[in-house]
Design a protein around this motif. Structure first.
Motif, PDB file in Angstrom:
ATOM      1  N   ALA A  69      63.348  63.702  11.430  1.00  0.00           N
ATOM      2  CA  ALA A  69      63.554  62.002  10.414  1.00  0.00           C
ATOM      3  C   ALA A  69      62.426  62.682   9.465  1.00  0.00           C
ATOM      4  O   ALA A  69      61.102  62.535   9.737  1.00  0.00           O
ATOM      5  CB  ALA A  69      63.459  61.183  10.952  1.00  0.00           C
ATOM      6  N   ASP A  70      62.608  61.971   8.368  1.00  0.00           N
ATOM      7  CA  ASP A  70      61.312  61.379   7.757  1.00  0.00           C
ATOM      8  C   ASP A  70      61.364  60.148   6.856  1.00  0.00           C
ATOM      9  O   ASP A  70      62.284  59.209   7.564  1.00  0.00           O
ATOM     10  CB  ASP A  70      61.269  62.358   6.246  1.00  0.00           C
ATOM     11  CG  ASP A  70      62.121  62.549   5.420  1.00  0.00           C
ATOM     12  OD1 ASP A  70      62.699  61.847   5.415  1.00  0.00           O
ATOM     13  OD2 ASP A  70      62.517  63.182   3.755  1.00  0.00           O
ATOM     14  N   ILE A  71      60.135  60.225   6.036  1.00  0.00           N
ATOM     15  CA  ILE A  71      59.972  58.297   5.582  1.00  0.00           C
ATOM     16  C   ILE A  71      60.524  58.156   4.295  1.00  0.00           C
ATOM     17  O   ILE A  71      59.736  59.188   3.535  1.00  0.00           O
ATOM     18  CB  ILE A  71      59.012  57.696   5.541  1.00  0.00           C
ATOM     19  CG1 ILE A  71      58.256  58.006   7.216  1.00  0.00           C
ATOM     20  CG2 ILE A  71      58.306  56.327   4.928  1.00  0.00           C
ATOM     21  CD1 ILE A  71      57.078  57.545   7.377  1.00  0.00           C
ATOM     22  N   ILE A  99      52.066  55.194   6.364  1.00  0.00           N
ATOM     23  CA  ILE A  99      52.724  56.247   6.862  1.00  0.00           C
ATOM     24  C   ILE A  99      52.113  56.414   8.706  1.00  0.00           C
ATOM     25  O   ILE A  99      53.152  56.537   9.164  1.00  0.00           O
ATOM     26  CB  ILE A  99      51.965  57.751   5.765  1.00  0.00           C
ATOM     27  CG1 ILE A  99      52.374  57.891   4.875  1.00  0.00           C
ATOM     28  CG2 ILE A  99      52.748  58.661   7.212  1.00  0.00           C
ATOM     29  CD1 ILE A  99      53.704  57.347   4.361  1.00  0.00           C
ATOM     30  N   GLY A 100      50.830  55.523   8.558  1.00  0.00           N
ATOM     31  CA  GLY A 100      50.250  56.546   9.764  1.00  0.00           C
ATOM     32  C   GLY A 100      50.971  55.250  11.155  1.00  0.00           C
ATOM     33  O   GLY A 100      51.755  55.672  12.443  1.00  0.00           O
ATOM     34  N   LYS A 101      51.625  53.712  10.356  1.00  0.00           N
ATOM     35  CA  LYS A 101      51.585  52.745  10.768  1.00  0.00           C
ATOM     36  C   LYS A 101      53.163  52.868  11.007  1.00  0.00           C
ATOM     37  O   LYS A 101      54.012  52.730  11.602  1.00  0.00           O
ATOM     38  CB  LYS A 101      51.784  50.820  10.130  1.00  0.00           C
ATOM     39  CG  LYS A 101      50.389  50.881  10.299  1.00  0.00           C
ATOM     40  CD  LYS A 101      50.389  49.819   9.755  1.00  0.00           C
ATOM     41  CE  LYS A 101      48.937  49.353   9.721  1.00  0.00           C
ATOM     42  NZ  LYS A 101      48.137  48.162   8.472  1.00  0.00           N
ATOM     43  N   PHE A 120      54.680  66.533  13.817  1.00  0.00           N
ATOM     44  CA  PHE A 120      54.650  65.518  12.541  1.00  0.00           C
ATOM     45  C   PHE A 120      54.573  66.620  11.448  1.00  0.00           C
ATOM     46  O   PHE A 120      53.604  67.542  11.649  1.00  0.00           O
ATOM     47  CB  PHE A 120      53.419  64.772  13.614  1.00  0.00           C
ATOM     48  CG  PHE A 120      53.520  63.944  14.358  1.00  0.00           C
ATOM     49  CD1 PHE A 120      54.189  62.635  13.993  1.00  0.00           C
ATOM     50  CD2 PHE A 120      52.684  63.910  15.125  1.00  0.00           C
ATOM     51  CE1 PHE A 120      53.966  61.455  15.148  1.00  0.00           C
ATOM     52  CE2 PHE A 120      52.779  63.604  15.918  1.00  0.00           C
ATOM     53  CZ  PHE A 120      53.120  62.186  16.351  1.00  0.00           C
ATOM     54  N   ALA A 121      54.896  66.655  10.969  1.00  0.00           N
ATOM     55  CA  ALA A 121      55.044  67.426   9.440  1.00  0.00           C
ATOM     56  C   ALA A 121      55.341  65.887   8.168  1.00  0.00           C
ATOM     57  O   ALA A 121      55.991  65.347   7.507  1.00  0.00           O
ATOM     58  CB  ALA A 121      55.557  68.538   8.880  1.00  0.00           C
ATOM     59  N   ALA A 127      61.885  65.284  16.923  1.00  0.00           N
ATOM     60  CA  ALA A 127      61.616  65.201  17.986  1.00  0.00           C
ATOM     61  C   ALA A 127      63.191  66.122  18.710  1.00  0.00           C
ATOM     62  O   ALA A 127      63.926  66.435  18.280  1.00  0.00           O
ATOM     63  CB  ALA A 127      62.390  63.967  17.904  1.00  0.00           C
ATOM     64  N   VAL A 128      62.579  65.538  20.061  1.00  0.00           N
ATOM     65  CA  VAL A 128      63.605  66.478  21.047  1.00  0.00           C
ATOM     66  C   VAL A 128      64.087  65.404  22.105  1.00  0.00           C
ATOM     67  O   VAL A 128      63.391  65.102  22.991  1.00  0.00           O
ATOM     68  CB  VAL A 128      63.520  67.835  21.309  1.00  0.00           C
ATOM     69  CG1 VAL A 128      62.950  68.712  20.531  1.00  0.00           C
ATOM     70  CG2 VAL A 128      61.962  67.253  22.858  1.00  0.00           C
TER      71      VAL A 128
END
Length: 164
Positions: A69-71, A99-101, A120-121, A127-128
């Motif tokens: 999942a990305d933003i 981005i951190g929040k 994190f990228a 995630a698994v």
């Protein structure tokens, strides 16, 4: 806690905690740094017995569902901040904070449902959802993974006037 005691929390979920006296277990000093950077699954592998760790390479294979999942809106946010703030340094600092929040909210959503963030990228997470956490049912793990993906779509991620 006594003098020299440490509590280990894993990256993301903080799913595993252990307390031990550093004076009696100096190898835990290494693990306390590692624990803040890696998933609970990795940390638990390195704990041989309570208070004793073994830092050796390993790999494992297991059934599970994977979520990437990305933003969305990251690029437009970066451009808007740079333009609005008219200062690259301030824009970068604000972007990092937003981005951190946002990533923190995503991690909480994953961990609350039994997933483990393993990477994190930039503005994305990997995630698994191990089947072993879902009664060894790959179907249940996959269903939960999909539900989390849908939950992530509903998160209200905003950075200034930009909806992410």
């Amino acid at each position: 806690r006594g003098r020299g005691a440490v509590r280990l929390r894993c990256a993301g979920c903080g799913a595993m905690e252990i307390e031990a006296e550093l004076d009696r277990h100096p190898e835990l000093q290494k693990l306390s740094v590692l624990g803040s950077l890696v998933p609970a699954r990795v940390l638990s592998h390195h704990l041989v017995r309570e208070g004793e760790c073994q830092l050796v390479p390993f790999s494992e294979e297991y059934d599970g569902a994977v979520l990437f999942a990305d933003i969305s809106g990251f690029s437009s946010l970066a451009e808007k901040l740079a333009k609005d703030l008219n200062c690259a340094a301030n824009a970068a600092e604000n972007l990092s904070s937003y981005i951190g929040k946002s990533l923190e909210m995503m991690v909480q959503a994953v961990c609350k449902k039994g997933g483990d963030v393993i990477k994190f990228a930039g503005d994305a997470i990997l995630a698994v959802f191990p089947a072993e956490k879902f009664n060894s049912s790959l179907e249940e793990a996959t269903l939960c993974c999909v539900k989390v993906a849908l939950d992530l779509l509903e998160l209200e991620l905003r950075a200034g006037g930009v909806e992410l």
